[in-house]
Write a protein that holds these residues in place. Structure first.
Motif, PDB file in Angstrom:
ATOM      1  N   ARG A  87       5.177  22.218  70.228  1.00  0.00           N
ATOM      2  CA  ARG A  87       5.891  23.231  69.305  1.00  0.00           C
ATOM      3  C   ARG A  87       5.785  24.915  70.053  1.00  0.00           C
ATOM      4  NH1 ARG A  87       5.607  23.248  63.923  1.00  0.00           N
ATOM      5  NH2 ARG A  87       5.626  24.266  62.342  1.00  0.00           N
ATOM      6  N   ILE A  88       7.081  24.821  69.700  1.00  0.00           N
ATOM      7  CA  ILE A  88       7.559  26.929  69.861  1.00  0.00           C
ATOM      8  C   ILE A  88       7.912  27.215  68.709  1.00  0.00           C
ATOM      9  CG2 ILE A  88       9.181  27.027  70.832  1.00  0.00           C
ATOM     10  CD1 ILE A  88       9.331  24.442  72.959  1.00  0.00           C
ATOM     11  N   LEU A  89       7.632  28.206  69.144  1.00  0.00           N
ATOM     12  CA  LEU A  89       8.117  29.314  67.496  1.00  0.00           C
ATOM     13  C   LEU A  89       9.141  30.129  68.725  1.00  0.00           C
ATOM     14  CD1 LEU A  89       8.264  30.551  65.313  1.00  0.00           C
ATOM     15  CD2 LEU A  89       6.071  32.544  66.247  1.00  0.00           C
ATOM     16  N   LEU A  90      10.391  30.080  68.060  1.00  0.00           N
ATOM     17  CA  LEU A  90      11.454  31.123  68.541  1.00  0.00           C
ATOM     18  C   LEU A  90      11.988  31.801  67.976  1.00  0.00           C
ATOM     19  CD1 LEU A  90      13.980  31.273  71.244  1.00  0.00           C
ATOM     20  CD2 LEU A  90      15.028  29.840  69.857  1.00  0.00           C
ATOM     21  N   SER A  91      12.276  33.733  68.175  1.00  0.00           N
ATOM     22  CA  SER A  91      12.541  34.412  67.621  1.00  0.00           C
ATOM     23  C   SER A  91      13.505  35.482  68.229  1.00  0.00           C
ATOM     24  CB  SER A  91      11.350  35.440  67.039  1.00  0.00           C
ATOM     25  OG  SER A  91      10.283  35.771  68.092  1.00  0.00           O
ATOM     26  N   GLY A  92      14.131  35.883  67.650  1.00  0.00           N
ATOM     27  CA  GLY A  92      15.235  37.046  68.005  1.00  0.00           C
ATOM     28  C   GLY A  92      15.382  38.400  67.620  1.00  0.00           C
ATOM     29  N   LYS A  93      16.443  39.190  67.999  1.00  0.00           N
ATOM     30  CA  LYS A  93      16.793  39.849  66.850  1.00  0.00           C
ATOM     31  C   LYS A  93      17.111  40.245  65.510  1.00  0.00           C
ATOM     32  CE  LYS A  93      18.311  42.477  70.890  1.00  0.00           C
ATOM     33  NZ  LYS A  93      19.150  43.787  71.038  1.00  0.00           N
ATOM     34  N   PRO A  94      17.165  40.199  64.235  1.00  0.00           N
ATOM     35  CA  PRO A  94      17.255  40.397  63.133  1.00  0.00           C
ATOM     36  C   PRO A  94      18.500  39.710  62.780  1.00  0.00           C
ATOM     37  CG  PRO A  94      16.275  42.152  63.135  1.00  0.00           C
ATOM     38  CD  PRO A  94      16.040  41.811  64.884  1.00  0.00           C
ATOM     39  N   ASP A  95      19.643  39.472  63.488  1.00  0.00           N
ATOM     40  CA  ASP A  95      20.734  39.422  63.435  1.00  0.00           C
ATOM     41  C   ASP A  95      20.986  37.882  64.950  1.00  0.00           C
ATOM     42  OD1 ASP A  95      20.598  40.763  66.099  1.00  0.00           O
ATOM     43  OD2 ASP A  95      22.900  41.551  65.752  1.00  0.00           O
ATOM     44  N   THR A  96      19.973  37.582  64.829  1.00  0.00           N
ATOM     45  CA  THR A  96      20.461  36.954  66.215  1.00  0.00           C
ATOM     46  C   THR A  96      20.470  34.817  65.034  1.00  0.00           C
ATOM     47  OG1 THR A  96      19.406  37.733  67.960  1.00  0.00           O
ATOM     48  CG2 THR A  96      19.259  34.831  68.377  1.00  0.00           C
ATOM     49  N   VAL A  97      21.396  34.250  65.212  1.00  0.00           N
ATOM     50  CA  VAL A  97      21.428  32.663  64.448  1.00  0.00           C
ATOM     51  C   VAL A  97      20.514  32.075  65.512  1.00  0.00           C
ATOM     52  CG1 VAL A  97      22.712  31.038  63.981  1.00  0.00           C
ATOM     53  CG2 VAL A  97      23.866  34.114  63.672  1.00  0.00           C
ATOM     54  N   LEU A  98      19.400  31.305  65.285  1.00  0.00           N
ATOM     55  CA  LEU A  98      18.798  30.061  66.111  1.00  0.00           C
ATOM     56  C   LEU A  98      19.750  29.152  65.876  1.00  0.00           C
ATOM     57  CD1 LEU A  98      15.407  31.780  65.495  1.00  0.00           C
ATOM     58  CD2 LEU A  98      16.931  31.969  67.310  1.00  0.00           C
ATOM     59  N   PRO A  99      19.461  28.125  67.174  1.00  0.00           N
ATOM     60  CA  PRO A  99      20.510  27.149  66.581  1.00  0.00           C
ATOM     61  C   PRO A  99      19.478  26.069  66.392  1.00  0.00           C
ATOM     62  CG  PRO A  99      19.119  27.370  69.359  1.00  0.00           C
ATOM     63  CD  PRO A  99      19.244  28.573  68.117  1.00  0.00           C
ATOM     64  N   ASP A 100      20.088  24.819  66.080  1.00  0.00           N
ATOM     65  CA  ASP A 100      18.871  23.844  64.968  1.00  0.00           C
ATOM     66  C   ASP A 100      19.127  22.897  66.499  1.00  0.00           C
ATOM     67  OD1 ASP A 100      20.382  24.750  62.899  1.00  0.00           O
ATOM     68  OD2 ASP A 100      22.069  23.164  63.111  1.00  0.00           O
ATOM     69  N   VAL A 101      18.934  22.820  67.419  1.00  0.00           N
ATOM     70  CA  VAL A 101      18.681  22.133  69.210  1.00  0.00           C
ATOM     71  C   VAL A 101      18.111  23.088  69.813  1.00  0.00           C
ATOM     72  CG1 VAL A 101      18.658  19.935  69.700  1.00  0.00           C
ATOM     73  CG2 VAL A 101      19.858  20.331  67.772  1.00  0.00           C
ATOM     74  N   LEU A 102      16.903  22.634  70.314  1.00  0.00           N
ATOM     75  CA  LEU A 102      16.990  23.462  72.080  1.00  0.00           C
ATOM     76  C   LEU A 102      16.615  22.404  73.427  1.00  0.00           C
ATOM     77  CD1 LEU A 102      14.771  25.700  71.209  1.00  0.00           C
ATOM     78  CD2 LEU A 102      16.858  26.380  71.298  1.00  0.00           C
ATOM     79  N   LYS A 103      16.508  22.723  74.630  1.00  0.00           N
ATOM     80  CA  LYS A 103      16.256  21.882  75.624  1.00  0.00           C
ATOM     81  C   LYS A 103      14.994  22.155  76.216  1.00  0.00           C
ATOM     82  CE  LYS A 103      20.935  19.765  76.528  1.00  0.00           C
ATOM     83  NZ  LYS A 103      21.537  19.919  77.616  1.00  0.00           N
ATOM     84  N   LEU A 104      14.079  21.316  76.229  1.00  0.00           N
ATOM     85  CA  LEU A 104      13.065  22.230  76.757  1.00  0.00           C
ATOM     86  C   LEU A 104      12.828  21.144  77.822  1.00  0.00           C
ATOM     87  CD1 LEU A 104      10.515  23.920  77.219  1.00  0.00           C
ATOM     88  CD2 LEU A 104       9.370  21.801  76.231  1.00  0.00           C
ATOM     89  N   HIS A 105      12.819  21.925  79.300  1.00  0.00           N
ATOM     90  CA  HIS A 105      12.682  21.237  80.436  1.00  0.00           C
ATOM     91  C   HIS A 105      11.685  21.980  81.228  1.00  0.00           C
ATOM     92  CE1 HIS A 105      17.210  20.534  80.204  1.00  0.00           C
ATOM     93  NE2 HIS A 105      17.228  21.985  80.247  1.00  0.00           N
ATOM     94  N   ILE A 106      10.916  20.834  81.019  1.00  0.00           N
ATOM     95  CA  ILE A 106       9.731  20.946  81.926  1.00  0.00           C
ATOM     96  C   ILE A 106       9.495  20.440  83.570  1.00  0.00           C
ATOM     97  CG2 ILE A 106       7.090  20.245  81.528  1.00  0.00           C
ATOM     98  CD1 ILE A 106       7.675  19.714  78.617  1.00  0.00           C
TER      99      ILE A 106
END
Length: 187
Positions: A87-106
């Motif tokens: 599980r990941i919590l992603l945050s950014g600047k207030p005007d940043t639009v977060l995507p619906d899908v992320l890719k995680l490379h481990i």
């Protein structure tokens, strides 16, 4: 008279000294054949066949990390107790639009066979989750990016002793305006 003429002379192959002198080169030849066989038959997982293209991609990766910095992105990764989900919590600047899908490379530092690519879908309000193919233990290199490959967050996660990993947007070891040049993280 001369008594040495009456002695029988043994052939050379019955004397131990020629065999002792030949043993060294024979051992070296056998060791060379074994070494050659091992070099040809074993797989060196640390060497990538596409090293030149990877070298050319460094500038592109640096640009994506700089884009993550400009968006003020940071992520916190957490693995469930069973090690089956992440599980990941992603945050950014207030005007940043977060995507619906992320890719995680481990990726494992030395064993490519243990690497995982996880698709993470949003749960809402910056939370993303995905299913791991195998439990994570030990040391791992982590790369988190959006599906369009516009930005990227990277870090190293040593699973034992840490329940989560924080990935701040930072460019380590590269100089530039407002960039740190050391590899230590701010605590």
């Amino acid at each position: 008279m001369n008594t040495k003429l009456n002695e029988t002379v043994q052939p050379w192959y019955r004397s131990p000294w020629p065999w002792i002198l030949m043993a060294g080169p024979v051992i070296v030849i056998v060791a060379g054949v074994i070494t050659t066989y091992l070099a040809i038959s074993s797989n060196d997982g640390l060497v990538d066949d596409d090293y030149y293209k990877q070298g050319l991609a460094v500038n592109q990766t640096t640009a994506r990390i700089r884009n993550a910095i400009s968006l003020g992105l940071q992520a916190e990764l957490m693995q469930n107790a069973e090690g089956t989900r992440i599980r990941i919590l992603l945050s950014g600047k207030p005007d940043t639009v977060l995507p619906d899908v992320l890719k995680l490379h481990i990726t494992h530092p030395t064993r490519a066979g243990f690497d995982q690519n996880v698709r993470l879908e949003t749960d809402g309000s910056g939370f993303y989750s995905g299913v791991l193919s195998a439990r994570l233990a030990g040391r791992w290199h982590i790369a988190l990016e959006d599906e369009k490959r516009e930005w990227r967050l990277t870090g190293e996660w040593i699973i034992e002793g840490t329940e989560s990993l924080r990935l701040p947007a930072e460019l380590q070891g590269v100089t530039g305006p407002g960039m740190r040049t050391d590899t230590r993280r701010n605590e």
